[in-house]
Design a protein around this motif. Structure first.
Motif, short mmCIF file in Angstrom:
data_model
loop_
_atom_site.label_atom_id
_atom_site.label_comp_id
_atom_site.label_asym_id
_atom_site.label_seq_id
_atom_site.Cartn_x
_atom_site.Cartn_y
_atom_site.Cartn_z
N SER A 226 75.88 49.84 28.56
CA SER A 226 76.31 51.15 29.05
C SER A 226 76.01 51.22 30.55
CB SER A 226 75.56 52.26 28.30
OG SER A 226 75.88 53.53 28.81
N VAL A 227 77.07 51.26 31.35
CA VAL A 227 76.87 51.19 32.81
C VAL A 227 76.75 52.59 33.41
CG1 VAL A 227 77.99 48.96 33.07
CG2 VAL A 227 79.36 51.06 33.24
N HIS A 228 76.12 52.61 34.58
CA HIS A 228 75.97 53.84 35.35
C HIS A 228 76.68 53.71 36.68
CE1 HIS A 228 72.98 55.07 32.42
NE2 HIS A 228 72.36 53.92 32.59
N ILE A 229 76.93 54.83 37.30
CA ILE A 229 77.55 54.83 38.64
C ILE A 229 76.75 53.94 39.58
CG2 ILE A 229 78.14 56.23 40.66
CD1 ILE A 229 79.97 56.86 38.43
N SER A 230 75.44 53.97 39.45
CA SER A 230 74.57 53.21 40.35
C SER A 230 74.67 51.70 40.17
CB SER A 230 73.11 53.63 40.15
OG SER A 230 72.72 53.40 38.80
N ASP A 231 75.37 51.25 39.13
CA ASP A 231 75.58 49.81 38.93
C ASP A 231 76.73 49.26 39.77
OD1 ASP A 231 74.81 50.23 35.44
OD2 ASP A 231 73.50 49.46 37.04
N THR A 232 77.45 50.15 40.43
CA THR A 232 78.52 49.72 41.32
C THR A 232 77.95 48.81 42.40
OG1 THR A 232 79.88 51.68 40.95
CG2 THR A 232 80.22 50.49 43.02
N ALA A 233 78.43 47.56 42.43
CA ALA A 233 77.88 46.56 43.34
C ALA A 233 78.69 45.28 43.15
CB ALA A 233 76.41 46.29 43.03
N GLU A 234 78.34 44.27 43.94
CA GLU A 234 78.93 42.95 43.74
C GLU A 234 77.90 42.07 43.04
OE1 GLU A 234 81.08 41.41 47.03
OE2 GLU A 234 82.16 40.04 45.67
N TYR A 235 78.37 41.28 42.10
CA TYR A 235 77.49 40.45 41.27
C TYR A 235 77.86 38.99 41.46
CZ TYR A 235 76.02 44.80 39.14
OH TYR A 235 75.51 46.07 38.94
N PHE A 236 76.84 38.18 41.67
CA PHE A 236 77.04 36.76 41.91
C PHE A 236 76.31 35.93 40.86
CE2 PHE A 236 79.20 36.77 45.94
CZ PHE A 236 78.80 37.95 46.55
N CYS A 237 77.04 34.98 40.31
CA CYS A 237 76.45 33.98 39.43
C CYS A 237 76.14 32.75 40.28
CB CYS A 237 77.46 33.64 38.33
SG CYS A 237 76.91 32.45 37.13
N ALA A 238 75.03 32.08 39.98
CA ALA A 238 74.66 30.91 40.78
C ALA A 238 73.98 29.88 39.89
CB ALA A 238 73.73 31.31 41.93
N VAL A 239 74.11 28.62 40.28
CA VAL A 239 73.48 27.52 39.57
C VAL A 239 72.62 26.73 40.53
CG1 VAL A 239 75.48 26.01 39.92
CG2 VAL A 239 73.90 25.53 38.06
N ASN A 240 71.48 26.30 40.07
CA ASN A 240 70.56 25.47 40.83
C ASN A 240 70.45 24.14 40.11
OD1 ASN A 240 68.22 24.17 41.81
ND2 ASN A 240 67.39 26.11 42.49
N ASN A 241 70.77 23.07 40.83
CA ASN A 241 70.83 21.77 40.17
C ASN A 241 69.55 20.97 40.29
OD1 ASN A 241 70.82 21.10 42.83
ND2 ASN A 241 72.50 19.65 42.71
N GLN A 242 68.44 21.64 40.42
CA GLN A 242 67.13 21.02 40.54
C GLN A 242 66.91 20.40 41.91
OE1 GLN A 242 66.19 18.48 37.24
NE2 GLN A 242 67.04 19.85 35.72
N GLY A 243 67.82 20.61 42.83
CA GLY A 243 67.63 20.17 44.21
C GLY A 243 67.20 21.31 45.10
N GLY A 244 66.96 22.48 44.51
CA GLY A 244 66.50 23.62 45.28
C GLY A 244 67.62 24.44 45.90
N LYS A 245 68.84 23.94 45.86
CA LYS A 245 69.96 24.65 46.47
C LYS A 245 70.72 25.43 45.40
CE LYS A 245 71.62 20.79 47.92
NZ LYS A 245 72.58 19.84 48.51
N LEU A 246 71.24 26.57 45.80
CA LEU A 246 72.06 27.38 44.91
C LEU A 246 73.53 27.20 45.23
CD1 LEU A 246 70.16 30.79 44.74
CD2 LEU A 246 70.36 29.09 42.93
N ILE A 247 74.34 27.06 44.17
CA ILE A 247 75.78 27.08 44.30
C ILE A 247 76.25 28.41 43.72
CG2 ILE A 247 77.95 25.92 43.77
CD1 ILE A 247 75.97 24.23 45.37
N PHE A 248 76.94 29.21 44.54
CA PHE A 248 77.35 30.55 44.12
C PHE A 248 78.80 30.59 43.67
CE2 PHE A 248 73.92 33.41 45.19
CZ PHE A 248 73.15 32.67 46.07
N GLY A 249 79.07 31.50 42.74
CA GLY A 249 80.45 31.84 42.44
C GLY A 249 81.00 32.76 43.52
N GLN A 250 82.25 33.13 43.38
CA GLN A 250 82.93 33.90 44.41
C GLN A 250 82.55 35.38 44.38
OE1 GLN A 250 84.24 31.87 42.17
NE2 GLN A 250 85.85 30.60 43.05
N GLY A 251 81.88 35.80 43.32
CA GLY A 251 81.47 37.18 43.21
C GLY A 251 82.42 38.02 42.37
#
Lengths: 112, 113
Positions: free
Chosen positions: A80-105
Motif C-alpha cells: 500500500s503506497v503513500h504519496i510520500s513514496d513518490t521518488a525514483e527507485y534504482f536496482c543495483a548489483v554488486n559483483n563482489q568487486g565493491g562496485k555497483l552496477i545500476f539499472g536505469q531507474g
C-alpha cells in the motif's frame, strides 16, 4: 559483463494501491543485490539489500523484495503506497568487486 | 554523525575550463566512488578508489580524473569541460567489504555552457 534491467521507466499508481517495481540482472556468479531510493533533489539512500539466506528481504518504509535466482530477478514491492513514496527507485548489483552496477531507474508516481 | 558531503552543490562553467568537484566523507571508508546521473542512463561509474593512492577507471572515465591523497577526500577533476559533461554528479563511499552498502552524497549539479 554484468547488467541490470529495470523493466519499467515510469510507474503511476494511486495512493493505497499495491506496487511492484521490476528488476532483472545478468550474472554468472554470486551477487549482492540492492534497492536504493532517490527523493527529488537528493542523493540515494538504501531501501534494502539481499546478501544471502532468506529470499524475501524487508526494508525501510514498508518495502520488501524477493530474490529469485532461477529468474535472475529482484522485484521490489509494497502492499500500500503513500504519496510520500513518490521518488525514483534504482536496482543495483554488486559483483563482489565493491562496485555497483545500476539499472536505469524507475520513477514511481503516487497519485491521490 | 558520519556523513559524506559534496561541494559545490551547483556549478555553471564554460566549455574548456577546468573544474574540480569536491567529495569529503567522515565514515573512514576505504572505498570511494564517483558517478554521473543522466536521464535514461541511471548512474554510471566514472572513477573509484579502494584506498589512499589507489584510483581506477570506471565505465565513463574519459575527460575525468581523480586523486586520493587521504582517506577522507576524492576530488573529481574535469580537465577541459565539455557540454556533454553537463550532469548531476554523485560521490559515494563504502567500507572494504563488497556486501556493504554505499553511502551517497547529496550531489553536484554541473552545467557546462
Amino acid at each position: 559483463a554484468q547488467s541490470v534491467t529495470q523493466l519499467d521507466s515510469q510507474v503511476p499508481v494511486f495512493e493505497e494501491a499495491p506496487v511492484e517495481l521490476r528488476c532483472n540482472y545478468s550474472s554468472s556468479v554470486s551477487v549482492y543485490l540492492f534497492w536504493y531510493v532517490q527523493y527529488p533533489n537528493q542523493g540515494l539512500q538504501l531501501l534494502l539489500k539481499y546478501l544471502s539466506g532468506s529470499t524475501l528481504v524487508k526494508g525501510i518504509n514498508g518495502f520488501e523484495a524477493e530474490f529469485n535466482k532461477s529468474q535472475t530477478s529482484f522485484h521490489l514491492r509494497k502492499p500500500s503506497v503513500h504519496i510520500s513514496d513518490t521518488a525514483e527507485y534504482f536496482c543495483a548489483v554488486n559483483n563482489q568487486g565493491g562496485k555497483l552496477i545500476f539499472g536505469q531507474g524507475t520513477e514511481l508516481s503516487v497519485k491521490p | 554523525d558520519a556523513e559524506i558531503t559534496q561541494s559545490p552543490r551547483h556549478k555553471i562553467t564554460e566549455t574548456g575550463r577546468q573544474v574540480t568537484l569536491a567529495c569529503h566523507q567522515t565514515w573512514n571508508h576505504n572505498n570511494m566512488f564517483w558517478y554521473r546521473q543522466d536521464l535514461g542512463h541511471g548512474l554510471r561509474l566514472i572513477h573509484y578508489s579502494y584506498g589512499v593512492q589507489d584510483t581506477n577507471k570506471g565505465e565513463v572515465s574519459d575527460g575525468y580524473s581523480v586523486s586520493r591523497s587521504n582517506t577522507e577526500d576524492l576530488p573529481l577533476t574535469l580537465e577541459s569541460a565539455a557540454s556533454s559533461q553537463t550532469s548531476v554528479y554523485f560521490c559515494a563511499s563504502s567500507s572494504g567489504s563488497s556486501y556493504n552498502e554505499q553511502f551517497f552524497g547529496p550531489g553536484t549539479r554541473l552545467t557546462v555552457l
